[in-house]
Enzyme design. Structure first.
Site, PDB file in Angstrom:
ATOM      1  N   GLU A 109      -1.254  -5.521   8.487  1.00 31.11           N
ATOM      2  CA  GLU A 109      -0.446  -4.999   9.595  1.00 31.11           C
ATOM      3  C   GLU A 109      -1.082  -5.339  10.938  1.00 31.11           C
ATOM      4  O   GLU A 109      -2.299  -5.203  11.101  1.00 31.11           O
ATOM      5  CB  GLU A 109      -0.303  -3.478   9.454  1.00 31.11           C
ATOM      6  CG  GLU A 109       0.443  -3.079   8.181  1.00 31.11           C
ATOM      7  CD  GLU A 109       0.571  -1.565   8.021  1.00 31.11           C
ATOM      8  OE1 GLU A 109       0.236  -0.819   8.959  1.00 31.11           O
ATOM      9  OE2 GLU A 109       1.017  -1.142   6.941  1.00 31.11           O
ATOM     10  N   ASP A 115      -1.184  -6.103  -0.536  1.00 32.93           N
ATOM     11  CA  ASP A 115      -1.355  -5.487   0.783  1.00 32.93           C
ATOM     12  C   ASP A 115      -2.831  -5.162   1.007  1.00 32.93           C
ATOM     13  O   ASP A 115      -3.486  -4.614   0.107  1.00 32.93           O
ATOM     14  CB  ASP A 115      -0.563  -4.168   0.802  1.00 32.93           C
ATOM     15  CG  ASP A 115       0.304  -4.034   2.031  1.00 32.93           C
ATOM     16  OD1 ASP A 115       0.193  -4.861   2.958  1.00 32.93           O
ATOM     17  OD2 ASP A 115       1.124  -3.088   2.061  1.00 32.93           O
ATOM     18  N   ASP A 157       0.843  -1.199   0.000  1.00 34.24           N
ATOM     19  CA  ASP A 157       0.000   0.000   0.000  1.00 34.24           C
ATOM     20  C   ASP A 157       0.884   1.257   0.000  1.00 34.24           C
ATOM     21  O   ASP A 157       0.392   2.382  -0.074  1.00 34.24           O
ATOM     22  CB  ASP A 157      -1.016   0.004   1.152  1.00 34.24           C
ATOM     23  CG  ASP A 157      -0.352  -0.022   2.524  1.00 34.24           C
ATOM     24  OD1 ASP A 157       0.885  -0.166   2.600  1.00 34.24           O
ATOM     25  OD2 ASP A 157      -1.090   0.109   3.531  1.00 34.24           O
ATOM     26  N   SER A 158       2.204   1.044   0.009  1.00 38.29           N
ATOM     27  CA  SER A 158       3.148   2.137  -0.215  1.00 38.29           C
ATOM     28  C   SER A 158       2.910   2.769  -1.583  1.00 38.29           C
ATOM     29  O   SER A 158       3.408   3.859  -1.866  1.00 38.29           O
ATOM     30  CB  SER A 158       4.595   1.646  -0.096  1.00 38.29           C
ATOM     31  OG  SER A 158       4.793   0.507  -0.905  1.00 38.29           O
ATOM     32  N   LYS A 195      -1.193  -9.363   2.623  1.00 45.20           N
ATOM     33  CA  LYS A 195      -0.406  -8.897   3.778  1.00 45.20           C
ATOM     34  C   LYS A 195      -1.264  -7.932   4.573  1.00 45.20           C
ATOM     35  O   LYS A 195      -2.026  -7.160   3.992  1.00 45.20           O
ATOM     36  CB  LYS A 195       0.890  -8.208   3.333  1.00 45.20           C
ATOM     37  CG  LYS A 195       1.694  -7.668   4.516  1.00 45.20           C
ATOM     38  CD  LYS A 195       3.071  -7.182   4.134  1.00 45.20           C
ATOM     39  CE  LYS A 195       3.140  -5.775   3.636  1.00 45.20           C
ATOM     40  NZ  LYS A 195       2.611  -4.740   4.570  1.00 45.20           N
ATOM     41  N   GLU A 224       9.463  -4.330  10.498  1.00 41.77           N
ATOM     42  CA  GLU A 224       9.842  -3.014   9.955  1.00 41.77           C
ATOM     43  C   GLU A 224      10.424  -2.109  11.041  1.00 41.77           C
ATOM     44  O   GLU A 224       9.793  -1.873  12.084  1.00 41.77           O
ATOM     45  CB  GLU A 224       8.630  -2.340   9.281  1.00 41.77           C
ATOM     46  CG  GLU A 224       8.991  -0.987   8.682  1.00 41.77           C
ATOM     47  CD  GLU A 224       8.039  -0.466   7.613  1.00 41.77           C
ATOM     48  OE1 GLU A 224       7.145  -1.206   7.181  1.00 41.77           O
ATOM     49  OE2 GLU A 224       8.211   0.695   7.219  1.00 41.77           O
TER      50      GLU A 224
HETATM   51  O1  KIV Z   1       3.591  -1.121   1.671  1.00 40.49           O
HETATM   52  C1  KIV Z   1       4.739  -1.593   1.578  1.00 40.49           C
HETATM   53  O2  KIV Z   1       5.440  -1.420   0.580  1.00 40.49           O
HETATM   54  C2  KIV Z   1       5.236  -2.383   2.686  1.00 40.49           C
HETATM   55  C3  KIV Z   1       6.671  -2.794   2.685  1.00 40.49           C
HETATM   56  C4  KIV Z   1       7.569  -1.650   2.844  1.00 40.49           C
HETATM   57  C5  KIV Z   1       6.945  -3.865   3.653  1.00 40.49           C
HETATM   58  O3  KIV Z   1       4.502  -2.665   3.575  1.00 40.49           O
END
Ligand code: KIV
Length: 266
Positions: A116, A84, A45-46, A114, A183
């Site tokens: 959090e 994510d 989600d980056s 993924k 992280e």
């Molecule tokens: O959103 C993302 O890119 C991440 C990674 C940096 C682990 O969660």
């Protein structure tokens, strides 16, 4: 190389082979990373910060995640593709989390999700893995908790935080996560977590002892402008190379040098 599975990642941990993970958000980048042999491509989600210029990841939607992951999945032949789960797609209820994880897998082409959280997400991770969707967990500095953390600072430095992170790590493994991102935590804590867990740990700002490493592709390529946290290694300055090429193009257009004979039809 065959398609990488979550079983391969576990085997790599057991045999001491390090796992390489990178983010990607589009077709051409994913194709290059896959051809280079990276084992895992994470559509993080980056994308919110890196590609669409927001100040944090919170506004990212399920639809955006699916859109970017579809592009990545079309390009990838070998790497495991992980999508994510964005903010508020799994926090409201377990049913909602399960439904959204299912939709994201069904529509995006990814093979795992993924999310959090640690102890607070144990039930949610269990519910998703119970319907056979592999989950990568993410603990330590969790960008979706930016407002609670009050900034992107190192986690797990004090004893109390350290204890909490150890409990988080054990909780996500107990819940059935196949891997966990660590992280921005001290490297010795990451070492301890990596030692006590049977599942692979993937570090970002968590030192050398993790079972694998992940970086945001734009950081590695030097395309993140002034953003330069300590844990990022810029392997190339692509921003500089792109600027050089674009300036040359502009000059050639203005000087009536492009297109030349070679680039014209006769
Ligand atoms: O959103 C993302 O890119 C991440 C990674 C940096 C682990 O969660």
């Amino acid at each position: 190389m065959d398609k990488v599975t979550i079983l391969d990642l576990k085997k790599m941990k057991d045999e001491g082979d390090k796992i390489s993970v990178l983010t990607a958000y589009d077709y051409p980048t994913a194709r290059i990373l896959d051809e280079c042999g990276v084992e895992v491509i994470l559509v993080g989600d980056s994308v919110g910060n890196v590609v669409t210029g927001r100040i944090n990841t919170l506004p990212v939607t399920i639809e955006e995640m699916i859109y970017h992951t579809q592009a990545v999945s079309r390009a990838v032949k070998n790497a495991l593709v992980i999508i994510d789960m964005p903010f508020m797609s799994y926090q409201t209820s377990i049913e909602e989390a399960r439904k959204n994880a299912g939709r994201m897998i069904k529509e995006s082409g990814a093979e795992a999700v993924k999310l959090e959280g640690g102890v607070n997400m144990e039930e949610t991770i269990k519910a998703i893995t119970d319907i056979d969707i592999p989950v990568m967990a993410h603990i330590g500095l969790t960008p979706q908790s930016i407002h609670r953390m009050g900034g992107y600072q190192i986690q797990g430095k004090e004893d109390k935080q350290k204890e909490k992170l150890l409990k988080d790590a054990q909780a996500v493994e107990r819940a059935g996560a196949f891997s966990v991102v660590l992280e921005v935590i001290p490297k010795n804590l990451a070492k301890e977590i990596t030692k006590i867990l049977g599942i692979p740990t993937i570090g970002i700002g968590a030192g050398i002892h993790c079972d694998g490493q992940v970086l945001v592709i734009h950081d590695l390529l030097g395309m993140s402008g002034e953003f330069r946290p300590k844990f990022v290694k810029k392997y190339i300055n692509l921003e500089e190379l792109i600027s050089k090429a674009v300036k040359e193009y502009i000059t050639e257009v203005k000087d009536i040098k492009f297109p030349g004979n070679k680039h014209s039809f006769h």
